[in-house]
Design an enzyme around this catalytic site. Structure first.
Site, mmCIF file in Angstrom:
data_model
loop_
_atom_site.group_PDB
_atom_site.id
_atom_site.type_symbol
_atom_site.label_atom_id
_atom_site.label_comp_id
_atom_site.label_asym_id
_atom_site.label_seq_id
_atom_site.Cartn_x
_atom_site.Cartn_y
_atom_site.Cartn_z
ATOM 1 N N ASP A 191 -0.139 5.412 0.511
ATOM 2 C CA ASP A 191 -0.754 6.635 1.054
ATOM 3 C C ASP A 191 -0.942 7.804 1.014
ATOM 4 O O ASP A 191 0.649 7.610 1.650
ATOM 5 C CB ASP A 191 -1.467 5.965 2.560
ATOM 6 C CG ASP A 191 -2.486 4.656 2.391
ATOM 7 O OD1 ASP A 191 -2.945 4.500 1.595
ATOM 8 O OD2 ASP A 191 -1.986 3.990 3.978
ATOM 9 N N GLU A 219 -3.035 10.240 2.736
ATOM 10 C CA GLU A 219 -3.982 10.449 3.525
ATOM 11 C C GLU A 219 -4.124 12.284 3.935
ATOM 12 O O GLU A 219 -3.012 12.787 4.424
ATOM 13 C CB GLU A 219 -4.469 9.374 4.967
ATOM 14 C CG GLU A 219 -4.193 8.217 4.114
ATOM 15 C CD GLU A 219 -4.037 7.521 5.056
ATOM 16 O OE1 GLU A 219 -4.597 6.203 5.259
ATOM 17 O OE2 GLU A 219 -3.463 7.368 6.271
ATOM 18 N N GLU A 266 0.468 -1.318 -0.129
ATOM 19 C CA GLU A 266 -0.153 -0.045 0.180
ATOM 20 C C GLU A 266 1.245 0.875 -0.197
ATOM 21 O O GLU A 266 1.940 1.050 0.121
ATOM 22 C CB GLU A 266 -0.800 0.072 1.074
ATOM 23 C CG GLU A 266 -1.692 0.696 1.127
ATOM 24 C CD GLU A 266 -2.555 0.829 2.356
ATOM 25 O OE1 GLU A 266 -3.622 -0.221 2.856
ATOM 26 O OE2 GLU A 266 -3.336 2.006 2.866
#
Length: 333
Positions: free
Chosen positions: A109, A111, A107
């Site tokens: 990210d 955010e 993953e």
């Protein structure tokens, strides 16, 4: 000294005022690259078909997913964040294969963490490889502009040997692959996602401030969508390394993947002024730094042993959009 700080802020602001044109990439329509993931009517396609609005209300968040998996690539979206009281709200633009590899997922990210009124959004980056969720590599930053006033471009570059997170055309974080990282470096094909959801348990001051639905709906607008990389058939993922070799070399040679001296200088300026937390300096959590940590003594001196900045860098929304950092107690951004 004050004049120098103003010049630095103006320089960074000008660098962060670019567009997809400056990145030399091609955008695509929503339906060409993405499909609805969840949220029913809380996902609204834009009138020109080249973007979407993601809505969070008391009933549901929303999100979309790329139609294909990608084995390395450049993924980007222009995002305008929700306004007003947004504590607990999380807007995420990320790549993941968690739906395929539940226990060994990768993953990357970006955010966006909402905040109480008068305090700005924060942005968090993270990297997971091969299910390394117990070894989070979080970094957090405040932004040198108002992300609710206008949209800015946020991007993830992922090649076989480096990961770079961008805001507009300025790199804010680089992760260089090393043998010591082992399986912690993302290596399997991933889908690209955009979501908005309720992160009340952790997103703002470690859960102190929750989503307040009297300010709902919360809406994030995404446009200028970019999916540039080697598309992979989910059934034939094992052959993706060989089939994507040419595309990966082309990506490595692209301007967005070449970290020049000027890019490194811009990245260091951004991090020096706007980074509020780094896992690399969090010796309470990780007494031994990770192999991908580039420990810079002058940078480390600005952080507590919890990894948080010694200075409060809360850029409140104002006409100036910047102010001199001030000493503060440890703050959980």
């Amino acid at each position: 000294m004050a004049a120098d700080r103003v010049k630095t802020t103006l320089l960074l602001f000008s660098l962060l005022a670019a567009s997809t044109a400056a990145l030399n990439v091609t955008t695509l329509s929503f339906d060409d690259g993405f499909s609805h993931l969840f949220g029913n009517d809380n996902l609204v396609r834009s009138g020109d078909g080249r973007g979407a609005r993601l809505i969070l209300n008391r009933y549901s968040g929303s999100g979309f997913i790329s139609r294909d998996l990608y084995h390395h690539g450049f993924f980007s979206a222009s995002i305008k964040l929700p306004a007003d009281y947004t504590a607990g709200v999380v807007v995420a633009f990320y790549a993941s294969n968690g739906d395929v590899f539940e226990k060994t997922h990768d993953e990357l990210d970006l955010e966006f963490l909402g905040n109480i009124r008068g305090r700005g959004w924060r942005i968090q980056t993270n990297v997971y490889g091969n299910g390394s969720t117990s070894r989070g590599r979080e970094e957090r930053y405040v932004l040198p502009f108002d992300p609710i006033a206008e949209a800015h471009q946020y991007s993830i570059l992922w090649t076989a040997d480096r990961i770079v997170f961008y805001i507009d055309d300025v790199p804010i974080r680089e992760v260089v692959r090393s043998d010591a990282m082992g399986g912690d470096y993302p290596s399997k094909p991933m889908s690209v996602y955009a979501t908005i959801w309720d992160g009340s348990t952790w997103a703002t001051a470690n859960g102190k401030y929750k989503v307040d639905y009297k300010y709902a709906p919360f809406a994030a607008d995404l446009s200028d969508l970019v999916l540039q990389g080697c598309r992979v058939d989910p059934i034939q993922q094992a052959d993706s390394g060989r089939s994507c070799a040419d595309a990966q070399e082309e990506l490595r040679a692209a301007d967005i993947a070449v970290m020049t001296r000027s890019k490194h200088d811009a990245m260091r300026r951004f991090r020096r002024r706007y980074m509020t937390y780094s896992f690399c300096y969090d010796t309470k959590r990780y007494p031994v730094p990770f192999p991908d940590c580039d420990i810079i003594p002058s940078e480390q001196s600005r952080f507590l042993d919890s990894g948080h900045s010694k200075f409060r860098q809360d850029l409140r929304r104002s006409r100036r959009q910047s102010r001199k950092p001030r000493p503060a107690e440890e703050i959980s951004y």
